[in-house]
Design an enzyme around this catalytic site. Sequence first.
Site, PDB file in Angstrom:
ATOM      1  CD  GLU A  74      -9.761 -28.444  -3.437  1.00  0.00           C
ATOM      2  OE1 GLU A  74      -9.860 -27.444  -4.171  1.00  0.00           O
ATOM      3  OE2 GLU A  74      -9.071 -28.466  -2.396  1.00  0.00           O
ATOM      4  CE  LYS A  92      -5.811 -28.326  -0.554  1.00  0.00           C
ATOM      5  NZ  LYS A  92      -6.913 -27.393  -0.999  1.00  0.00           N
ATOM      6  CB  CYS A 114      -6.479 -27.438  -4.576  1.00  0.00           C
ATOM      7  SG  CYS A 114      -6.904 -25.799  -5.160  1.00  0.00           S
TER       8      CYS A 114
END
Length: 290
Positions: free
Chosen positions: A36, A113, A158
Amino acid sequence: MGPVQLADTRRDVVLRLLEMLREAHGRKADLVVFPELALTTFFPRYWMSQEEAQARYFETGMPGPDTQPLFDEACKLGIGFYLGYAELTPGGQPYNASILVDKTGGIVGKYRKIHLPGHDDHKLDAPFQHLEKKYFNVGDKTFGVWDTLGARIGMCLCNDRRWPETWRVMALQSAEVVVLGYNTPSLNIHWPEPVHLRMHHHLVTLQASAYQNCVWAAAAAKCGSENGHHMIGGSVIVAPTGEIVAQASTEGDEVIMVNADLSLGDTFRKHVFDFARHRRPEHYALIVDR
Ligand code: ING
């Protein structure tokens, strides 16, 4: 992948990514998973204006001049990759994004995300910030799965890995592999958490999620100490059995690899987790409604 310091340029970082891409190719890999926000230091740890963050740490084009060599090399070697980066759209919208690039160097998938951890206020008494809620919008489309590189591949980023919904939405789209990058600080600024728990939660999450969703999981850390701020390593490849089949042992640039047998998930999808036969969505409404 090891740390990226404030002084490191995108060019410096891309040279490191190229090295790892070449090593993976040498070991006959088809797909490389980078972390990431792989191109810069984990800047959400610092307080600054949106404008400064976007000027210093965001990509307005992908590939851009600094990342084009990565696409060119991937195409030359015939290898695909996942890359996490900070995206500033042409319309000026900021996202914590990832892309899936195939063996021709073409972008086949884009993800933004959804689960943004941390806070958006300046915590003056904290040793560092975690300002993803300040610098990024929540992703504008759900978790996707793409047919590429010989598999059905899903992407996340993540904190997404900690949420069961992430994995189930991709498994319901018949994902066979889920790839993700992460930056996980070792220190918890909210309560005195023993450091070993960071790694335990990271691994147990991936092992359970891979097993419960019959997928291979590949998670790539950016880790080590970035200007004195340490992040956990633990890049790992987990089989649909829930077993760890490869794990990084350093906090530097390190390639781990597995020749993944995609059929390993089949028996679990046919029996234990045959969604059509065993799931009862009529009783799950609370998960979506609340
Ligand atoms: N980092 C961390 C992660 O989810 C975190 C934030 C750590 C949240 C530990 C909760 C517990 O791995 C990012 N970038 O999401």
